[in-house]
Design a protein around this motif. Sequence first.
Motif, PDB file in Angstrom:
ATOM      1  N   ARG A 108       0.864  -1.176   0.000  1.00 60.14           N
ATOM      2  CA  ARG A 108       0.000   0.000   0.000  1.00 60.14           C
ATOM      3  C   ARG A 108       0.896   1.221   0.000  1.00 60.14           C
ATOM      4  O   ARG A 108       1.802   1.318   0.812  1.00 60.14           O
ATOM      5  CB  ARG A 108      -0.916  -0.003   1.213  1.00 60.14           C
ATOM      6  CG  ARG A 108      -1.878  -1.186   1.176  1.00 60.14           C
ATOM      7  CD  ARG A 108      -2.662  -1.318   2.438  1.00 60.14           C
ATOM      8  NE  ARG A 108      -3.649  -0.257   2.519  1.00 60.14           N
ATOM      9  CZ  ARG A 108      -4.181   0.148   3.660  1.00 60.14           C
ATOM     10  NH1 ARG A 108      -3.803  -0.384   4.797  1.00 60.14           N
ATOM     11  NH2 ARG A 108      -5.090   1.079   3.659  1.00 60.14           N
ATOM     12  N   VAL A 109       0.625   2.136  -0.895  1.00 59.56           N
ATOM     13  CA  VAL A 109       1.410   3.355  -1.004  1.00 59.56           C
ATOM     14  C   VAL A 109       0.612   4.484  -0.365  1.00 59.56           C
ATOM     15  O   VAL A 109      -0.552   4.690  -0.701  1.00 59.56           O
ATOM     16  CB  VAL A 109       1.697   3.676  -2.479  1.00 59.56           C
ATOM     17  CG1 VAL A 109       2.444   4.987  -2.609  1.00 59.56           C
ATOM     18  CG2 VAL A 109       2.478   2.534  -3.125  1.00 59.56           C
ATOM     19  N   ALA A 110       1.229   5.193   0.563  1.00 54.43           N
ATOM     20  CA  ALA A 110       0.549   6.302   1.240  1.00 54.43           C
ATOM     21  C   ALA A 110       0.555   7.533   0.349  1.00 54.43           C
ATOM     22  O   ALA A 110       1.560   7.837  -0.298  1.00 54.43           O
ATOM     23  CB  ALA A 110       1.238   6.610   2.565  1.00 54.43           C
ATOM     24  N   GLY A 111      -0.589   8.215   0.277  1.00 49.07           N
ATOM     25  CA  GLY A 111      -0.649   9.442  -0.502  1.00 49.07           C
ATOM     26  C   GLY A 111      -2.072   9.833  -0.810  1.00 49.07           C
ATOM     27  O   GLY A 111      -3.031   9.178  -0.387  1.00 49.07           O
ATOM     28  N   ASN A 112      -2.218  10.912  -1.546  1.00 51.04           N
ATOM     29  CA  ASN A 112      -3.512  11.406  -1.968  1.00 51.04           C
ATOM     30  C   ASN A 112      -4.034  10.491  -3.074  1.00 51.04           C
ATOM     31  O   ASN A 112      -3.468  10.448  -4.169  1.00 51.04           O
ATOM     32  CB  ASN A 112      -3.375  12.847  -2.465  1.00 51.04           C
ATOM     33  CG  ASN A 112      -4.677  13.427  -2.922  1.00 51.04           C
ATOM     34  OD1 ASN A 112      -5.301  12.923  -3.864  1.00 51.04           O
ATOM     35  ND2 ASN A 112      -5.095  14.505  -2.298  1.00 51.04           N
ATOM     36  N   ALA A 148      10.275   9.627  -6.406  1.00 45.95           N
ATOM     37  CA  ALA A 148      11.213   9.945  -7.486  1.00 45.95           C
ATOM     38  C   ALA A 148      10.670   9.349  -8.783  1.00 45.95           C
ATOM     39  O   ALA A 148      10.008   8.312  -8.768  1.00 45.95           O
ATOM     40  CB  ALA A 148      12.594   9.372  -7.183  1.00 45.95           C
ATOM     41  N   ALA A 149      10.949  10.025  -9.895  1.00 38.70           N
ATOM     42  CA  ALA A 149      10.507   9.546 -11.205  1.00 38.70           C
ATOM     43  C   ALA A 149      11.696   9.510 -12.148  1.00 38.70           C
ATOM     44  O   ALA A 149      12.589  10.359 -12.076  1.00 38.70           O
ATOM     45  CB  ALA A 149       9.419  10.457 -11.771  1.00 38.70           C
ATOM     46  N   GLY A 150      11.692   8.536 -13.028  1.00 37.54           N
ATOM     47  CA  GLY A 150      12.754   8.432 -14.016  1.00 37.54           C
ATOM     48  C   GLY A 150      12.290   7.677 -15.231  1.00 37.54           C
ATOM     49  O   GLY A 150      11.225   7.058 -15.239  1.00 37.54           O
ATOM     50  N   VAL A 165       4.526  13.318  -8.165  1.00 39.94           N
ATOM     51  CA  VAL A 165       5.641  12.572  -7.578  1.00 39.94           C
ATOM     52  C   VAL A 165       6.356  13.436  -6.536  1.00 39.94           C
ATOM     53  O   VAL A 165       6.620  12.987  -5.416  1.00 39.94           O
ATOM     54  CB  VAL A 165       6.611  12.115  -8.696  1.00 39.94           C
ATOM     55  CG1 VAL A 165       7.954  11.705  -8.137  1.00 39.94           C
ATOM     56  CG2 VAL A 165       5.994  10.975  -9.495  1.00 39.94           C
ATOM     57  N   ALA A 166       6.642  14.685  -6.891  1.00 35.85           N
ATOM     58  CA  ALA A 166       7.350  15.585  -5.972  1.00 35.85           C
ATOM     59  C   ALA A 166       6.517  15.852  -4.718  1.00 35.85           C
ATOM     60  O   ALA A 166       7.050  15.865  -3.605  1.00 35.85           O
ATOM     61  CB  ALA A 166       7.680  16.897  -6.682  1.00 35.85           C
ATOM     62  N   VAL A 199       9.458   5.000 -14.472  1.00 35.53           N
ATOM     63  CA  VAL A 199       9.536   4.331 -13.179  1.00 35.53           C
ATOM     64  C   VAL A 199       9.348   5.357 -12.068  1.00 35.53           C
ATOM     65  O   VAL A 199       9.978   6.415 -12.081  1.00 35.53           O
ATOM     66  CB  VAL A 199      10.893   3.613 -13.002  1.00 35.53           C
ATOM     67  CG1 VAL A 199      11.015   3.011 -11.607  1.00 35.53           C
ATOM     68  CG2 VAL A 199      11.071   2.545 -14.061  1.00 35.53           C
ATOM     69  N   ILE A 200       8.466   5.038 -11.137  1.00 39.80           N
ATOM     70  CA  ILE A 200       8.238   5.856  -9.952  1.00 39.80           C
ATOM     71  C   ILE A 200       8.669   5.021  -8.751  1.00 39.80           C
ATOM     72  O   ILE A 200       8.281   3.860  -8.628  1.00 39.80           O
ATOM     73  CB  ILE A 200       6.734   6.225  -9.799  1.00 39.80           C
ATOM     74  CG1 ILE A 200       6.150   6.789 -11.085  1.00 39.80           C
ATOM     75  CG2 ILE A 200       6.535   7.146  -8.599  1.00 39.80           C
ATOM     76  CD1 ILE A 200       6.704   8.086 -11.551  1.00 39.80           C
ATOM     77  N   THR A 201       9.475   5.607  -7.880  1.00 37.96           N
ATOM     78  CA  THR A 201       9.885   4.916  -6.664  1.00 37.96           C
ATOM     79  C   THR A 201       9.569   5.797  -5.463  1.00 37.96           C
ATOM     80  O   THR A 201       9.527   7.024  -5.577  1.00 37.96           O
ATOM     81  CB  THR A 201      11.395   4.587  -6.669  1.00 37.96           C
ATOM     82  OG1 THR A 201      12.139   5.796  -6.847  1.00 37.96           O
ATOM     83  CG2 THR A 201      11.732   3.596  -7.766  1.00 37.96           C
ATOM     84  N   GLY A 202       9.325   5.159  -4.355  1.00 35.27           N
ATOM     85  CA  GLY A 202       9.012   5.907  -3.147  1.00 35.27           C
ATOM     86  C   GLY A 202       9.382   5.141  -1.906  1.00 35.27           C
ATOM     87  O   GLY A 202       9.464   3.920  -1.923  1.00 35.27           O
TER      88      GLY A 202
END
Length: 136
Positions: free
Chosen positions: A11-15, A103-105, A97-98, A116-119
């Motif tokens: 589960r990724v925390a966020g809006n 991070a995005a790449g 992402v910010a 790719v998005i990493t967190g």
Amino acid sequence: VVQADIASGIRVAGNRQLLDLMIANLFTNAAKYAPKGADISIGLTRQGQGFRLSVSNTGQGFPEDVRKSAFERYSRAASTDDIPGTGIGLSLVKAIVARHGFAAGITPSDSIAEVVITGPVVVECDANDSKREAEA
């Protein structure tokens, strides 16, 4: 062909609305810019204490000059002039992402276009937690 490889228990925390918008934009771009007959993939995996979200299509990668500016507002590759768009999609992804501290790449490749998005924030859960949330 669309392929999904989503690991369970992440589960990724966020809006939620912003994260949904980010994923929808990445998926739409992967489909929109895919060459005819290309495969489209989305994956979510654990990476250390965080997560790795990838959205890609096969056929050709992002040229190096495009990789450098892809997340800038109104940036579009010259080779996509015949495809409708405004060039704000990946800049919107970058802003989301910010805002979440992720991070995005773009993966350097000649045969796959992958974002790719990493967190750092991953919360482990089980199926019962997800079911209780859905019922709340």
